[in-house]
Design a protein around this motif. Structure first.
Motif, PDB file in Angstrom:
ATOM      1  N   ARG A  65       0.824  -1.202   0.000  1.00 33.47           N
ATOM      2  CA  ARG A  65       0.000   0.000   0.000  1.00 33.47           C
ATOM      3  C   ARG A  65       0.861   1.257   0.000  1.00 33.47           C
ATOM      4  NH1 ARG A  65      -2.855  -1.219   4.538  1.00 33.47           N
ATOM      5  NH2 ARG A  65      -3.694  -3.145   3.809  1.00 33.47           N
ATOM      6  N   LYS A  66       1.951   1.247   0.784  1.00 30.74           N
ATOM      7  CA  LYS A  66       2.823   2.420   0.862  1.00 30.74           C
ATOM      8  C   LYS A  66       3.447   2.712  -0.495  1.00 30.74           C
ATOM      9  CE  LYS A  66       2.150   2.744   5.233  1.00 30.74           C
ATOM     10  NZ  LYS A  66       0.893   3.314   5.606  1.00 30.74           N
ATOM     11  N   TYR A  67       3.941   1.679  -1.169  1.00 34.73           N
ATOM     12  CA  TYR A  67       4.579   1.900  -2.455  1.00 34.73           C
ATOM     13  C   TYR A  67       3.567   2.250  -3.540  1.00 34.73           C
ATOM     14  CZ  TYR A  67       9.171   0.843  -0.781  1.00 34.73           C
ATOM     15  OH  TYR A  67      10.360   0.900  -0.117  1.00 34.73           O
ATOM     16  N   GLU A  68       2.372   1.690  -3.470  1.00 37.38           N
ATOM     17  CA  GLU A  68       1.343   2.072  -4.428  1.00 37.38           C
ATOM     18  C   GLU A  68       0.982   3.542  -4.259  1.00 37.38           C
ATOM     19  OE1 GLU A  68      -1.817  -0.675  -3.720  1.00 37.38           O
ATOM     20  OE2 GLU A  68      -0.863  -2.255  -4.879  1.00 37.38           O
ATOM     21  N   LYS A  69       0.979   4.017  -3.012  1.00 39.23           N
ATOM     22  CA  LYS A  69       0.653   5.409  -2.732  1.00 39.23           C
ATOM     23  C   LYS A  69       1.720   6.350  -3.295  1.00 39.23           C
ATOM     24  CE  LYS A  69       0.820   8.192   1.232  1.00 39.23           C
ATOM     25  NZ  LYS A  69       0.892   8.250   2.661  1.00 39.23           N
ATOM     26  N   ILE A  70       2.966   5.923  -3.256  1.00 36.77           N
ATOM     27  CA  ILE A  70       4.065   6.773  -3.714  1.00 36.77           C
ATOM     28  C   ILE A  70       3.953   7.043  -5.207  1.00 36.77           C
ATOM     29  CG2 ILE A  70       6.560   6.859  -4.066  1.00 36.77           C
ATOM     30  CD1 ILE A  70       6.820   5.361  -1.384  1.00 36.77           C
ATOM     31  N   LEU A  71       3.672   6.031  -5.995  1.00 32.48           N
ATOM     32  CA  LEU A  71       3.561   6.207  -7.445  1.00 32.48           C
ATOM     33  C   LEU A  71       2.193   5.726  -7.913  1.00 32.48           C
ATOM     34  CD1 LEU A  71       7.018   5.109  -8.879  1.00 32.48           C
ATOM     35  CD2 LEU A  71       6.047   7.384  -8.818  1.00 32.48           C
ATOM     36  N   SER A  72       1.188   6.518  -7.677  1.00 36.85           N
ATOM     37  CA  SER A  72      -0.135   6.159  -8.158  1.00 36.85           C
ATOM     38  C   SER A  72      -0.858   7.416  -8.613  1.00 36.85           C
ATOM     39  CB  SER A  72      -0.922   5.449  -7.063  1.00 36.85           C
ATOM     40  OG  SER A  72      -1.150   6.338  -5.995  1.00 36.85           O
ATOM     41  N   GLY A  73      -1.947   7.210  -9.282  1.00 32.98           N
ATOM     42  CA  GLY A  73      -2.736   8.336  -9.731  1.00 32.98           C
ATOM     43  C   GLY A  73      -2.302   8.834 -11.098  1.00 32.98           C
ATOM     44  N   PHE A  74      -2.707  10.047 -11.408  1.00 32.51           N
ATOM     45  CA  PHE A  74      -2.447  10.681 -12.695  1.00 32.51           C
ATOM     46  C   PHE A  74      -1.059  11.295 -12.686  1.00 32.51           C
ATOM     47  CE2 PHE A  74      -2.754  14.430 -15.471  1.00 32.51           C
ATOM     48  CZ  PHE A  74      -3.097  13.791 -16.650  1.00 32.51           C
ATOM     49  N   ILE A  75      -0.195  10.870 -13.603  1.00 35.07           N
ATOM     50  CA  ILE A  75       1.161  11.407 -13.708  1.00 35.07           C
ATOM     51  C   ILE A  75       1.319  12.010 -15.101  1.00 35.07           C
ATOM     52  CG2 ILE A  75       3.636  10.887 -13.669  1.00 35.07           C
ATOM     53  CD1 ILE A  75       3.002   8.568 -11.786  1.00 35.07           C
ATOM     54  N   PRO A  76       1.402  13.343 -15.199  1.00 36.62           N
ATOM     55  CA  PRO A  76       1.574  13.970 -16.520  1.00 36.62           C
ATOM     56  C   PRO A  76       2.997  13.741 -17.044  1.00 36.62           C
ATOM     57  CG  PRO A  76       1.389  15.650 -14.793  1.00 36.62           C
ATOM     58  CD  PRO A  76       1.244  14.314 -14.129  1.00 36.62           C
ATOM     59  N   ILE A  77       3.090  13.160 -18.237  1.00 35.30           N
ATOM     60  CA  ILE A  77       4.390  12.854 -18.836  1.00 35.30           C
ATOM     61  C   ILE A  77       4.430  13.408 -20.255  1.00 35.30           C
ATOM     62  CG2 ILE A  77       3.603  10.570 -19.594  1.00 35.30           C
ATOM     63  CD1 ILE A  77       6.497   9.566 -19.046  1.00 35.30           C
ATOM     64  N   CYS A  78       5.568  13.969 -20.642  1.00 32.25           N
ATOM     65  CA  CYS A  78       5.737  14.523 -21.984  1.00 32.25           C
ATOM     66  C   CYS A  78       5.766  13.379 -22.995  1.00 32.25           C
ATOM     67  CB  CYS A  78       7.030  15.338 -22.062  1.00 32.25           C
ATOM     68  SG  CYS A  78       7.395  15.935 -23.729  1.00 32.25           S
ATOM     69  N   ALA A  79       4.981  13.495 -24.043  1.00 31.48           N
ATOM     70  CA  ALA A  79       4.916  12.452 -25.063  1.00 31.48           C
ATOM     71  C   ALA A  79       6.202  12.357 -25.863  1.00 31.48           C
ATOM     72  CB  ALA A  79       3.740  12.707 -25.996  1.00 31.48           C
ATOM     73  N   SER A  80       7.012  13.422 -25.848  1.00 35.75           N
ATOM     74  CA  SER A  80       8.235  13.421 -26.642  1.00 35.75           C
ATOM     75  C   SER A  80       9.460  13.023 -25.823  1.00 35.75           C
ATOM     76  CB  SER A  80       8.440  14.803 -27.261  1.00 35.75           C
ATOM     77  OG  SER A  80       9.637  14.827 -27.993  1.00 35.75           O
ATOM     78  N   CYS A  81       9.760  13.809 -24.783  1.00 37.23           N
ATOM     79  CA  CYS A  81      11.014  13.577 -24.041  1.00 37.23           C
ATOM     80  C   CYS A  81      10.836  12.717 -22.795  1.00 37.23           C
ATOM     81  CB  CYS A  81      11.653  14.907 -23.657  1.00 37.23           C
ATOM     82  SG  CYS A  81      10.728  15.800 -22.381  1.00 37.23           S
ATOM     83  N   LYS A  82       9.597  12.406 -22.426  1.00 33.22           N
ATOM     84  CA  LYS A  82       9.261  11.557 -21.274  1.00 33.22           C
ATOM     85  C   LYS A  82       9.546  12.206 -19.922  1.00 33.22           C
ATOM     86  CE  LYS A  82       8.009   8.406 -24.143  1.00 33.22           C
ATOM     87  NZ  LYS A  82       6.688   8.564 -24.656  1.00 33.22           N
ATOM     88  N   LYS A  83       9.704  13.534 -19.878  1.00 28.87           N
ATOM     89  CA  LYS A  83       9.827  14.206 -18.586  1.00 28.87           C
ATOM     90  C   LYS A  83       8.468  14.190 -17.897  1.00 28.87           C
ATOM     91  CE  LYS A  83      13.720  17.257 -19.461  1.00 28.87           C
ATOM     92  NZ  LYS A  83      14.181  18.650 -19.538  1.00 28.87           N
ATOM     93  N   ILE A  84       8.487  14.248 -16.562  1.00 35.13           N
ATOM     94  CA  ILE A  84       7.260  14.203 -15.777  1.00 35.13           C
ATOM     95  C   ILE A  84       7.084  15.521 -15.043  1.00 35.13           C
ATOM     96  CG2 ILE A  84       6.100  13.050 -13.856  1.00 35.13           C
ATOM     97  CD1 ILE A  84       7.501  10.494 -14.683  1.00 35.13           C
ATOM     98  N   LYS A  85       5.845  16.033 -15.052  1.00 31.93           N
ATOM     99  CA  LYS A  85       5.550  17.289 -14.368  1.00 31.93           C
ATOM    100  C   LYS A  85       5.127  16.988 -12.935  1.00 31.93           C
ATOM    101  CE  LYS A  85       1.990  19.815 -15.709  1.00 31.93           C
ATOM    102  NZ  LYS A  85       1.139  20.815 -16.391  1.00 31.93           N
ATOM    103  N   ASP A  86       5.798  17.634 -11.967  1.00 27.41           N
ATOM    104  CA  ASP A  86       5.472  17.408 -10.556  1.00 27.41           C
ATOM    105  C   ASP A  86       4.318  18.295 -10.107  1.00 27.41           C
ATOM    106  OD1 ASP A  86       6.510  19.942 -10.062  1.00 27.41           O
ATOM    107  OD2 ASP A  86       8.332  19.210  -9.097  1.00 27.41           O
TER     108      ASP A  86
END
Length: 125
Positions: A65-86
């Motif tokens: 549960r703890k690890y699912e909470k850390i990386l879950s939900g909607f994560i915006p990622i650039c379709a080109s360079c794969k950077k993620i918006k925090d």
């Protein structure tokens, strides 16, 4: 406010991981007691074994549960360079984003498809 929230989340995650580590130590003590009962051939062995298995399963669910909470939900990622918006709207390389929120580390290589695309002169004939 956003940065403070992120730091608080990181501190909470560290505290939760520490609590899980403490719980693991407790379970190791329970296991040692179980072994003593088992070795002494006490009839309540099955009850103790079941209790230990239940605690182990509970611990596993807590960690999951703890690890699912850390990386879950909607994560915006650039379709080109794969950077993620925090949460503050800042773009980070995928590796940095994941490493700052988990215990994962990355090693880099080049997949066979990219070798063909980027280095066609290295193709075996």
């Amino acid at each position: 406010m956003g940065k403070e929230k992120t730091n608080l989340i990181k501190r909470l995650d560290i505290k939760e991981v520490h609590a899980l580590n403490e719980r693991t130590k407790e379970l190791q003590c329970v296991y040692r007691v179980f072994k003593l009962f088992r070795d002494a051939d006490i009839p309540h062995e099955r009850i103790l074994q079941q209790a230990l298995e239940n605690e182990k399963a509970k611990l596993f669910r807590d960690v999951q549960r703890k690890y699912e909470k850390i990386l879950s939900g909607f994560i915006p990622i650039c379709a080109s360079c794969k950077k993620i918006k925090d949460e503050q709207g800042i773009w980070h390389p995928l590796e940095i984003y994941v490493q700052s929120r988990t215990e994962a580390t990355f090693s880099h290589g080049i997949c066979p498809d990219c070798v063909k695309k980027l280095y066609p002169h290295f193709q075996r004939k």
